[in-house]
Design an enzyme around this catalytic site. Structure first.
Site, PDB file in Angstrom:
ATOM      1  CB  SER A   1      -0.907   0.009   1.232  1.00  0.00           C
ATOM      2  OG  SER A   1      -1.765   1.130   1.202  1.00  0.00           O
ATOM      3  CD  GLU A   2      -1.242   4.122  -3.096  1.00  0.00           C
ATOM      4  OE1 GLU A   2      -2.095   4.807  -3.682  1.00  0.00           O
ATOM      5  OE2 GLU A   2      -1.199   2.887  -3.166  1.00  0.00           O
ATOM      6  CG  ASN A   3      -0.883   3.620   3.661  1.00  0.00           C
ATOM      7  OD1 ASN A   3      -0.919   2.681   2.873  1.00  0.00           O
ATOM      8  ND2 ASN A   3      -1.348   3.530   4.890  1.00  0.00           N
ATOM      9  N   GLY A   4       2.706   3.115   2.816  1.00  0.00           N
ATOM     10  CA  GLY A   4       3.891   2.602   3.483  1.00  0.00           C
ATOM     11  C   GLY A   4       3.736   1.283   4.206  1.00  0.00           C
TER      12      GLY A   4
ATOM     13  CB  SER B   1       5.668   3.780  -0.156  1.00  0.00           C
ATOM     14  OG  SER B   1       4.580   3.175  -0.803  1.00  0.00           O
TER      15      SER B   1
END
Length: 217
Positions: A45-48, A87
């Protein structure tokens, strides 16, 4: 015809052993619940987050563990957490094998519009632009038509584009389609859905060859 869960189950069949997969907001987030148990997959997930698991059961949610859509998630053994810079370095460096996104429109040449409807306030494109620009394999999960019954698989997108010529495959409530140089190629039809129904719901060019099998979901 498939519901959202049916679409997610069908897309889960596209996930292969050893894949690193990014799940977009909406229907794609459901895919993690239906991946085969006998394969090893890392959901990013691109929020890390790397190593997302299925959604938590009610009462087991941890408000500090969320995906990019602000939904509470679970993590698997060995999961890791990191900052946005790391990320997006992972995404832009092409280390994600498969990206699964929702969309409002897809054109017959693989353009995708999934971030803005003119006249409606949005916070920004988010990570969608990076994902579609960097991913080698993009599958879209979407409804075949809008609420007015108008096709969302178009000759040309009418909404602002997120990416150009990047979508490889689409799974809708009616069908599985591949994007080719000849437009949309019909691969499978949803249970109980006729080829004529899919033709009537598709504005863009639709290639139909031979007998089209029903999905096995």
């Amino acid at each position: 015809m498939l519901d959202k869960i049916g679409i997610a189950k069908r897309i889960a069949k596209e996930v292969k052993d050893g894949y690193y997969v990014n799940l977009g907001i909406g229907i794609p987030t459901l895919v993690a619940n239906y991946v085969r148990d006998d394969i090893q997959v890392e959901f990013q997930s691109e929020n890390g987050v790397l190593g997302m698991g299925p959604f938590p059961f009610e009462g087991d949610e941890d408000a500090d563990i969320i995906n990019a859509g602000k939904q509470t998630i679970t993590t698997l053994a060995g999961a890791s957490f990191f900052d946005s810079a790391t990320s997006f370095a992972m995404i832009r460096g092409k280390h994600v094998d498969l990206t699964i996104l929702g969309a409002m429109e897809v054109s017959e040449n693989g353009d995708i519009a999934n971030w803005k409807i003119p006249g409606k306030m949005v916070k920004g494109m988010g990570g969608a632009m990076d994902l579609v620009a960097s991913a080698e394999n993009i599958i879209v999960a979407m409804m075949h038509t809008n609420r007015a019954g108008e096709s969302k698989l178009l000759k040309r997108c009418s909404l602002p584009l997120t990416g150009v010529g990047c979508v490889k495959k689409i799974v809708t409530n009616l069908a599985v389609l591949e994007v080719t140089k000849n437009g949309f190629k019909l691969l499978e039809r949803a249970p109980g859905v006729s080829v004529d129904t899919i033709k009537n719901a598709t504005e863009g060019r639709l290639e139909i060859k031979g007998e089209i099998p029903e999905m096995n979901v």
